[in-house]
Design an enzyme around this catalytic site. Structure first.
Site, PDB file in Angstrom:
ATOM      1  N   GLN A 131      32.735 -30.941 -13.249  1.00 44.23           N
ATOM      2  CA  GLN A 131      32.192 -29.897 -13.724  1.00 44.23           C
ATOM      3  C   GLN A 131      32.106 -28.854 -12.450  1.00 44.23           C
ATOM      4  O   GLN A 131      31.830 -27.727 -12.674  1.00 44.23           O
ATOM      5  CB  GLN A 131      30.689 -30.191 -14.054  1.00 44.23           C
ATOM      6  CG  GLN A 131      29.855 -29.319 -14.959  1.00 44.23           C
ATOM      7  CD  GLN A 131      30.581 -29.054 -16.323  1.00 44.23           C
ATOM      8  OE1 GLN A 131      31.079 -28.028 -16.566  1.00 44.23           O
ATOM      9  NE2 GLN A 131      30.484 -30.024 -17.332  1.00 44.23           N
ATOM     10  N   CYS A 157      27.725 -35.637 -26.448  1.00 44.61           N
ATOM     11  CA  CYS A 157      27.756 -36.713 -27.183  1.00 44.61           C
ATOM     12  C   CYS A 157      26.278 -36.848 -27.871  1.00 44.61           C
ATOM     13  O   CYS A 157      26.313 -37.241 -28.900  1.00 44.61           O
ATOM     14  CB  CYS A 157      28.082 -37.742 -26.329  1.00 44.61           C
ATOM     15  SG  CYS A 157      28.975 -37.654 -25.040  1.00 44.61           S
ATOM     16  N   GLY A 214      39.377 -35.812 -17.722  1.00 45.18           N
ATOM     17  CA  GLY A 214      38.611 -36.374 -16.705  1.00 45.18           C
ATOM     18  C   GLY A 214      38.047 -37.700 -16.901  1.00 45.18           C
ATOM     19  O   GLY A 214      37.798 -38.200 -15.966  1.00 45.18           O
ATOM     20  N   GLY A 236      41.192 -29.709 -16.530  1.00 46.05           N
ATOM     21  CA  GLY A 236      41.515 -28.451 -16.777  1.00 46.05           C
ATOM     22  C   GLY A 236      40.767 -27.602 -17.814  1.00 46.05           C
ATOM     23  O   GLY A 236      40.362 -26.413 -17.667  1.00 46.05           O
ATOM     24  N   HIS A 237      40.472 -28.437 -18.816  1.00 42.71           N
ATOM     25  CA  HIS A 237      39.705 -27.893 -19.898  1.00 42.71           C
ATOM     26  C   HIS A 237      38.334 -27.319 -19.497  1.00 42.71           C
ATOM     27  O   HIS A 237      37.469 -26.465 -20.454  1.00 42.71           O
ATOM     28  CB  HIS A 237      39.760 -28.615 -21.266  1.00 42.71           C
ATOM     29  CG  HIS A 237      38.693 -29.745 -21.506  1.00 42.71           C
ATOM     30  ND1 HIS A 237      37.366 -29.448 -22.029  1.00 42.71           N
ATOM     31  CD2 HIS A 237      38.747 -30.982 -20.902  1.00 42.71           C
ATOM     32  CE1 HIS A 237      36.844 -30.727 -22.011  1.00 42.71           C
ATOM     33  NE2 HIS A 237      37.593 -31.538 -21.256  1.00 42.71           N
TER      34      HIS A 237
HETATM   35  C1  LIG Z   1      33.683 -32.996 -19.253  1.00 38.24           C
HETATM   36  C2  LIG Z   1      33.410 -33.865 -18.033  1.00 38.24           C
HETATM   37  C3  LIG Z   1      34.059 -35.398 -18.037  1.00 38.24           C
HETATM   38  C4  LIG Z   1      34.919 -35.581 -19.081  1.00 38.24           C
HETATM   39  O1  LIG Z   1      36.150 -34.896 -18.835  1.00 38.24           O
HETATM   40  P1  LIG Z   1      37.305 -34.653 -20.013  1.00 38.24           P
HETATM   41  O2  LIG Z   1      38.288 -34.039 -19.523  1.00 38.24           O
HETATM   42  O3  LIG Z   1      36.544 -34.025 -21.279  1.00 38.24           O
HETATM   43  O4  LIG Z   1      37.434 -36.157 -20.391  1.00 38.24           O
HETATM   44  C5  LIG Z   1      33.905 -36.288 -16.935  1.00 38.24           C
HETATM   45  N1  LIG Z   1      32.703 -35.771 -16.128  1.00 38.24           N
HETATM   46  C6  LIG Z   1      32.117 -34.727 -16.124  1.00 38.24           C
HETATM   47  C7  LIG Z   1      31.158 -34.422 -15.039  1.00 38.24           C
HETATM   48  C8  LIG Z   1      32.472 -33.688 -17.223  1.00 38.24           C
HETATM   49  O5  LIG Z   1      31.687 -32.482 -17.121  1.00 38.24           O
END
Ligand SMILES: *Cc1c(COP(=O)(O)O)cnc(C)c1O
Length: 400
Positions: free
Chosen positions: A193, A339, A85, A214-215
């Site tokens: 999200q 984080c 993401g 995806g995760h």
């Molecule tokens: C988790 C998240 C990301 C980052 O996605 P990753 O696949 O972990 O890099 C970006 N934006 C939002 C709103 C997220 O919840």
């Protein structure tokens, strides 16, 4: 730090069921794993190759592209696969900036965005970008009129997330997209999200670019995508081969892409039943915790909130300490963003919403997913009050 062993858990509860940090990542759906496995072993071809192994891999990538496109109301040619993401956000923001900077260098976003957006914007400011961050009030919801007022003649991009990953608050994306379109500004939405949890149709919303990963939806890490509306110009940020229409070089991560397609299709199929189930569980958690612990408040507008995320502030405790006590009981929750939990920095989201420091430091996030059962929620709402009392009394607890 100690961790509860599987055998310590009450009967019927698994570690997955007590995992309440689904906004950070989710357990991989067995259905997605099943689709991925062959591509981690026998079906190893490079999708760019034109003999049988390559054609087989290409077929899997294109099938996943159709699945992702269908889930968000896009056309196949509008889906670019990426590795995260964060990468999708980077490609959307840097890619638009590079393609449009001759027209202007002003970008609009919001103070409560994910770090993948905020830090990308900060990096771009070294290259001349001028960034306006719109404030939100205690509701956490951005006002489209504030966005409209911030638009200038040299504004080239607006980026606002669909729902906040710390509070679950949902922004009025269609309204912001309308404002952007009226003024000829490209609009990106980080929906990482939200995809699979809210109905998301790129035509109804009117967005130009949209990130998903995806995760966060029981798919694999490493499989993510950016929707790029046909006709919207962006520049690549990873150069090399001609993969993904020249917008993202590098041999495709076939297993992760196949897993993403399967996970998103599954999430969409389950969504109509699953989201009401999780919303009811969430409402139950709030009601019970407010009754059993004094000084518990829900953050953000309760009327515009994902079913999956509860952000609570608990008076008189440190959220991070509660998270670590809960962890010792085998219960996974979060304090602020992932984080900031590591670095114990106060949540930039709750701070931006204007919550007093005392509330910000007592913030926790409970995020629900497919494996959270009624029994697991009952366990959570029985345990948390005891842990909060232990923290408030400041006495070391007896052994379990
Ligand atoms: C988790 C998240 C990301 C980052 O996605 P990753 O696949 O972990 O890099 C970006 N934006 C939002 C709103 C997220 O919840």
């Amino acid at each position: 730090m100690s961790f509860a062993k599987h055998t310590d858990l009450p009967p019927g509860l698994t570690p997955h069921a007590l995992y309440f940090d689904n906004a950070a990542t989710t357990p991989l759906a067995p259905e997605a794993l099943g689709v991925m496995m062959p591509f981690l072993s026998d079906r190893f071809g490079n999708p760019s190759a034109i003999y049988s192994q390559g054609i087989d891999a290409r077929y899997a990538v294109e099938k996943a592209r159709r699945r992702v496109a269908r889930a968000i109301g896009a056309r196949e040619g509008e889906i670019i696969f990426t590795a995260s993401g964060s990468e999708s956000d980077n490609l959307a923001i840097k890619g638009t900036f590079l393609a449009r900077r001759h027209r202007g260098m002003h970008v609009i976003s919001c103070t409560t965005e994910h770090s993948a957006v905020l830090n990308t914007l900060e990096a771009l400011s070294d290259f001349g970008a001028e960034v306006t961050l719109i404030d939100v009030g205690e509701s956490g919801v951005i006002d489209p009129d504030d966005v409209a007022r911030a638009i200038r003649d040299d504004t080239v991009l607006i980026t606002v997330m669909f729902a906040n990953s710390e509070t679950g608050v949902i922004h009025p994306i269609a309204e912001i997209a309308r404002v952007a379109r009226e003024r000829g500004v490209v609009f990106h939405c980080d929906a990482v999200q939200s995809v699979g949890k809210e109905p998301i149709d790129v035509e109804t919303l009117g967005v130009d670019l949209l990130s998903l990963s995806g995760h966060k939806i029981h798919g694999p890490k490493g499989g993510a995508a950016l929707y790029v509306r046909r006709g919207v110009e962006i520049q690549p940020i990873i150069h090399g081969g001609n993969q993904e229409g020249g917008l993202r070089a590098g041999t495709e991560n076939v297993p992760a892409i196949a897993g993403l397609g399967a996970a998103l299709e599954l999430a969409e199929a389950l969504r109509p039943a699953e989201m009401p189930r999780l919303r009811a569980l969430g409402d139950w958690i709030i009601e019970r915790l407010q009754r059993s612990i004094n000084g518990v408040q829900l953050c953000g507008d309760p009327a515009h909130r994902l079913a999956t995320i509860l952000c609570l502030t608990i008076e008189g405790i440190e959220g991070a300490r509660l998270v670590s006590l809960a962890g010792e009981e085998g219960i996974s929750i979060a304090a602020g963003s992932a984080c900031s939990a590591g670095g114990l920095a106060p949540s930039h989201v709750l701070t931006a919403m204007g919550l007093p420091m005392g509330r910000v430091s007592g913030g926790i996030r409970i995020s629900l997913g497919r494996e959270n059962t009624d029994a697991a929620v009952d366990h959570l709402i029985a345990k948390l009050p005891l842990l909060v009392r232990a923290l408030r009394e400041g006495t070391p607890r007896d052994g379990r």
